[in-house]
Design a protein around this motif. Structure first.
Motif, PDB file in Angstrom:
ATOM      1  N   LEU A 175      -6.042   1.184  -1.538  1.00 51.13           N
ATOM      2  CA  LEU A 175      -5.530   2.206  -2.660  1.00 51.13           C
ATOM      3  C   LEU A 175      -4.889   3.247  -2.148  1.00 51.13           C
ATOM      4  N   GLY A 176      -3.715   3.907  -2.662  1.00 52.52           N
ATOM      5  CA  GLY A 176      -3.126   4.988  -2.230  1.00 52.52           C
ATOM      6  C   GLY A 176      -3.936   6.206  -2.387  1.00 52.52           C
ATOM      7  N   PRO A 177      -3.739   7.266  -1.571  1.00 50.83           N
ATOM      8  CA  PRO A 177      -4.504   8.637  -1.389  1.00 50.83           C
ATOM      9  C   PRO A 177      -4.723   9.145  -2.882  1.00 50.83           C
ATOM     10  N   VAL A 178      -5.496   9.858  -3.091  1.00 50.44           N
ATOM     11  CA  VAL A 178      -5.642  10.609  -4.247  1.00 50.44           C
ATOM     12  C   VAL A 178      -4.703  11.856  -3.897  1.00 50.44           C
ATOM     13  N   ILE A 179      -3.908  12.146  -4.892  1.00 47.86           N
ATOM     14  CA  ILE A 179      -2.974  13.180  -4.862  1.00 47.86           C
ATOM     15  C   ILE A 179      -3.422  14.261  -5.830  1.00 47.86           C
ATOM     16  N   ARG A 180      -3.875  15.466  -5.258  1.00 47.94           N
ATOM     17  CA  ARG A 180      -4.340  16.506  -6.306  1.00 47.94           C
ATOM     18  C   ARG A 180      -3.512  17.649  -6.346  1.00 47.94           C
ATOM     19  N   LEU A 181      -2.946  17.980  -7.512  1.00 51.38           N
ATOM     20  CA  LEU A 181      -2.055  19.170  -7.917  1.00 51.38           C
ATOM     21  C   LEU A 181      -2.717  20.077  -8.742  1.00 51.38           C
ATOM     22  N   GLN A 182      -2.287  21.275  -8.674  1.00 48.63           N
ATOM     23  CA  GLN A 182      -2.352  22.407  -9.771  1.00 48.63           C
ATOM     24  C   GLN A 182      -1.402  22.447 -10.678  1.00 48.63           C
ATOM     25  N   GLN A 224       0.770  -1.313   0.063  1.00 46.82           N
ATOM     26  CA  GLN A 224       0.121   0.130  -0.023  1.00 46.82           C
ATOM     27  C   GLN A 224       0.734   1.437   0.123  1.00 46.82           C
ATOM     28  N   TYR A 225       0.408   2.359  -0.629  1.00 41.02           N
ATOM     29  CA  TYR A 225       0.915   3.707  -0.578  1.00 41.02           C
ATOM     30  C   TYR A 225       0.240   4.075   0.533  1.00 41.02           C
ATOM     31  N   SER A 226       0.780   4.998   1.483  1.00 37.46           N
ATOM     32  CA  SER A 226       0.393   5.904   1.984  1.00 37.46           C
ATOM     33  C   SER A 226       1.442   7.212   2.143  1.00 37.46           C
ATOM     34  N   ALA A 227       0.748   8.267   2.554  1.00 35.76           N
ATOM     35  CA  ALA A 227       1.225   9.690   2.247  1.00 35.76           C
ATOM     36  C   ALA A 227       1.231  10.571   3.523  1.00 35.76           C
ATOM     37  N   LYS A 228       2.269  11.509   3.640  1.00 37.09           N
ATOM     38  CA  LYS A 228       1.893  12.547   4.682  1.00 37.09           C
ATOM     39  C   LYS A 228       2.532  13.910   3.904  1.00 37.09           C
ATOM     40  N   LEU A 229       1.602  14.766   4.101  1.00 39.09           N
ATOM     41  CA  LEU A 229       1.826  16.230   3.508  1.00 39.09           C
ATOM     42  C   LEU A 229       2.770  16.952   4.465  1.00 39.09           C
ATOM     43  N   LEU A 230       3.881  17.170   3.723  1.00 39.16           N
ATOM     44  CA  LEU A 230       4.845  18.234   4.582  1.00 39.16           C
ATOM     45  C   LEU A 230       4.599  19.904   4.445  1.00 39.16           C
ATOM     46  N   HIS A 231       4.179  19.962   3.190  1.00 45.69           N
ATOM     47  CA  HIS A 231       4.089  21.421   2.853  1.00 45.69           C
ATOM     48  C   HIS A 231       3.055  21.780   1.695  1.00 45.69           C
ATOM     49  N   GLY A 232       2.262  22.601   1.813  1.00 49.91           N
ATOM     50  CA  GLY A 232       1.294  22.672   0.771  1.00 49.91           C
ATOM     51  C   GLY A 232      -0.169  22.778   0.775  1.00 49.91           C
ATOM     52  N   PRO A 233      -1.168  22.698  -0.068  1.00 50.02           N
ATOM     53  CA  PRO A 233      -2.568  22.951   0.385  1.00 50.02           C
ATOM     54  C   PRO A 233      -2.923  21.873   1.096  1.00 50.02           C
ATOM     55  N   GLU A 234      -4.240  21.940   1.968  1.00 51.35           N
ATOM     56  CA  GLU A 234      -4.760  21.012   2.619  1.00 51.35           C
ATOM     57  C   GLU A 234      -5.307  19.909   1.757  1.00 51.35           C
ATOM     58  N   GLN A 235      -5.960  20.282   0.575  1.00 49.44           N
ATOM     59  CA  GLN A 235      -6.501  19.390  -0.189  1.00 49.44           C
ATOM     60  C   GLN A 235      -5.665  18.536  -0.967  1.00 49.44           C
ATOM     61  N   HIS A 273      -0.900  -6.310  -5.843  1.00 52.44           N
ATOM     62  CA  HIS A 273      -1.191  -6.204  -4.422  1.00 52.44           C
ATOM     63  C   HIS A 273      -1.484  -5.060  -3.788  1.00 52.44           C
ATOM     64  N   GLY A 274      -1.723  -3.884  -4.860  1.00 52.88           N
ATOM     65  CA  GLY A 274      -2.202  -2.863  -3.972  1.00 52.88           C
ATOM     66  C   GLY A 274      -1.413  -1.588  -4.163  1.00 52.88           C
ATOM     67  N   LEU A 275      -0.208  -1.422  -4.868  1.00 47.40           N
ATOM     68  CA  LEU A 275       0.486  -0.309  -4.954  1.00 47.40           C
ATOM     69  C   LEU A 275      -0.008   0.500  -6.065  1.00 47.40           C
ATOM     70  N   VAL A 276      -1.041   1.278  -6.183  1.00 47.99           N
ATOM     71  CA  VAL A 276      -1.460   2.230  -7.124  1.00 47.99           C
ATOM     72  C   VAL A 276      -2.485   3.205  -6.566  1.00 47.99           C
ATOM     73  N   GLY A 277      -2.402   4.451  -7.244  1.00 49.41           N
ATOM     74  CA  GLY A 277      -3.146   5.571  -6.705  1.00 49.41           C
ATOM     75  C   GLY A 277      -3.233   6.501  -7.825  1.00 49.41           C
ATOM     76  N   ALA A 278      -4.518   7.417  -7.748  1.00 51.50           N
ATOM     77  CA  ALA A 278      -4.663   8.234  -8.579  1.00 51.50           C
ATOM     78  C   ALA A 278      -4.086   9.584  -8.247  1.00 51.50           C
ATOM     79  N   MET A 279      -3.810  10.559  -9.509  1.00 50.53           N
ATOM     80  CA  MET A 279      -3.378  11.800  -9.179  1.00 50.53           C
ATOM     81  C   MET A 279      -4.245  12.876 -10.204  1.00 50.53           C
ATOM     82  N   ILE A 280      -4.860  13.615  -9.505  1.00 53.08           N
ATOM     83  CA  ILE A 280      -5.731  14.547 -10.119  1.00 53.08           C
ATOM     84  C   ILE A 280      -4.964  16.093 -10.297  1.00 53.08           C
TER      85      ILE A 280
END
Length: 546
Positions: free
Chosen positions: A99-106, A78-89, A179-186
């Protein structure tokens, strides 16, 4: 620890009873796979002192247990993530999912991601669909060992789209994704934001996968010879990591962001009552206008942006998304073997994906825009090579799936795989059924494949989702030979050819022409079959942009 069995290309060839070929007598180009582990061992990329990120996060690859089915928890990666710096969303977890968390970028953001390998094996992550420099694209030669950290730094230059992040280690991509290592990036941008499309709770990721479980709820992944040749197929459909997915929706419009996260399974998506699927976008972002389609084909690695309007439906009603019956993607030999084994859900059969239940009546709803975006298109005359397309040749034979007649190998770039920087290239993908001999004609046209493959091409021909790393491409044309028209007729109304793509499903006997820019970044950029069992067998090559 996982007990999954996976055959590397070397082990596969040794155990497969090749018959007229033996390891001792294989020509040097065929045994090039033996030297794939000769890729350089590179130190993990560190952070750059002069790179100032707008978004910084840690991404962990780890082994854990998650409740997927009723009863015992399932061991997954599994992917897990921790935001160090950037928008809360920036990070959004999918509730109760492996599944890994959805990563949303601009668009325009500078991003730094620290990838921590907490697995017991090597891994590296690829940003499928993003246009990034070669050294942060997830090439297998950058794979890191357990306990190491690799730092990605890049600027988001893509238009609004949905990308994927998933592993790309040598000969182990399929098993890690399975085995689960995949996630979406928007990715979002200003053009998309101005449309006012459904967002927040009304924008829902739909990650479709198929899995096979044992009696203790543990994942089974043992492709063997059959699964390596035709793809490994599970008998349970999961959506966002959940079986028999039920979506509770209100009587309004939603935006559904589909992602095919299966290793091999192809889906023919359609609503059960015949309601057309309204397509907003594909891999590389929004279309210029919405398109209504009776069904849509979705191959591994492809994405689909759908407008789903439940406004005129009553509370208590439901709508089922199904995968409809189709044919032609797996040869008859493979279908026969599939039916004889305990998969239980043959590719191309009819089955439900998820059910949308209308549970709330509302009166406010977003309206569907008539115009979505402006796509800057190229014509063939804009290409560097209008009269000589770059070939991507699909060769199929006994225990072999190849591109350009060669397995993947480090430092094996051929002349037609060398691309000048900042050029636009016309590319032609086709099946080699010419029965040529040797590799002296590599890149010189059709019929150039390995000896014996052309003869077997008709028997072994199957569909291949071909993924090209780097910038998105546009599809120029598709054509099918007469011998494969029957199967093609069951899928061809489901191709969305008007949008920007990075993965295209190439059917048996089909020729696809596309235009792709190679701008901004030099280096090695992979292209491969996104049937991940095929990729791990060596059905992958590289463009050297120079």
């Amino acid at each position: 620890m996982f007990t999954t069995k996976f055959q590397s290309r070397r082990h596969f060839l040794k155990q497969s009873g090749i018959g007229f070929l033996t390891l001792a007598s294989m020509p040097s180009w065929l045994t090039a796979a033996e030297s794939m582990h000769g890729m350089p061992i590179l130190p993990p990329r560190p952070a750059s002192a002069n790179f100032k990120p707008d978004v910084e996060l840690e991404l962990f690859c780890q082994e854990t247990e998650v409740a997927v089915l009723v009863g015992q928890k399932t061991r997954v990666q599994q992917y897990s993530a921790k935001l160090l710096h950037g928008p809360e969303q920036t990070l959004t977890a999918i509730p109760g999912s492996f599944l890994g968390p959805v990563i949303r970028l601009q668009k325009g953001q500078k991003v730094r991601i620290h990838l921590h390998n907490q697995l017991s094996e090597n891994t590296i992550t690829h940003w499928h669909g993003l246009h990034v420099p070669a050294d942060v694209d997830g090439h297998p030669m950058y794979a890191i060992s357990s306990g190491q950290t690799f730092v990605y730094e890049f600027e988001v230059v893509n238009r609004a789209c949905m990308a994927i992040y998933h592993p790309h280690p040598h000969e182990a991509t399929a098993t890690q994704v399975y085995h689960g290592l995949v996630g979406a990036m928007i990715i979002n941008d200003e053009e998309e934001a101005a449309l006012g499309l459904p967002s927040g709770e009304f924008e829902i990721p739909i990650v479709i996968q198929d899995k096979l479980f044992d009696s203790q709820n543990q994942l089974i992944y043992s492709p063997g010879m059959h699964g390596s040749m035709f793809g490994f197929y599970g008998n349970r459909i999961l959506v966002n990591g959940h079986p028999e997915m039920q979506l509770e929706v209100a009587s309004r419009a939603y935006r559904l962001r589909f992602l095919n996260g299966s290793t091999a399974r192809i889906y023919k998506l359609a609503w059960d009552d015949g309601t057309p699927i309204t397509v907003l976008g594909v891999d590389g972002g929004l279309l210029e206008q919405p398109e209504n389609m009776p069904y849509v084909m979705l191959a591994p690695g492809e994405r689909l942006d759908v407008w789903a309007d439940f406004s005129n439906r009553s509370v208590g009603s439901q709508l089922v998304m199904r995968s409809l019956a189709f044919s032609g993607v797996v040869p008859a030999m493979g279908m026969g073997m599939m039916r004889s084994q305990a998969y239980g859900l043959p590719v191309g059969s009819d089955y439900p994906i998820f059910t949308a239940r209308i549970t709330q009546k509302v009166t406010d709803s977003t309206k569907l825009p008539s115009t979505l975006s402006k796509i800057s298109r190229y014509s063939i005359s804009d290409s560097h090579n209008p009269n000589q397309p770059v070939p991507i040749t699909i060769s199929e034979g006994h225990m072999q799936m190849l591109l350009n007649g060669r397995p993947h190998a480090y430092n094996d770039v051929q002349d037609n795989e060398r691309i000048p920087l900042n050029t636009v290239q016309l590319i032609e993908i086709f099946h080699d059924q010419g029965g040529g001999h040797g590799m002296s004609g590599m890149g010189m046209g059709r019929g150039m494949g390995m000896g014996g493959m052309g003869m077997m091409g008709g028997m072994m021909a199957m569909a291949h989702p071909i993924h090209l790393h780097g910038q998105s491409f546009q599809i120029v044309s598709r054509s099918i030979d007469s011998a494969n028209e029957g199967g093609y007729a069951t899928v061809n109304q489901g191709f969305v050819n008007s949008g920007l793509k990075d993965t295209v499903l190439v059917m048996p006997g089909e020729t696809v022409r596309l235009i792709k820019p190679f701008q901004d970044y030099k280096g090695l950029f992979m292209f491969h079959c996104h049937n991940l069992e095929h990729e791990d067998m060596g059905m992958m090559r590289e463009f050297l942009v120079e």
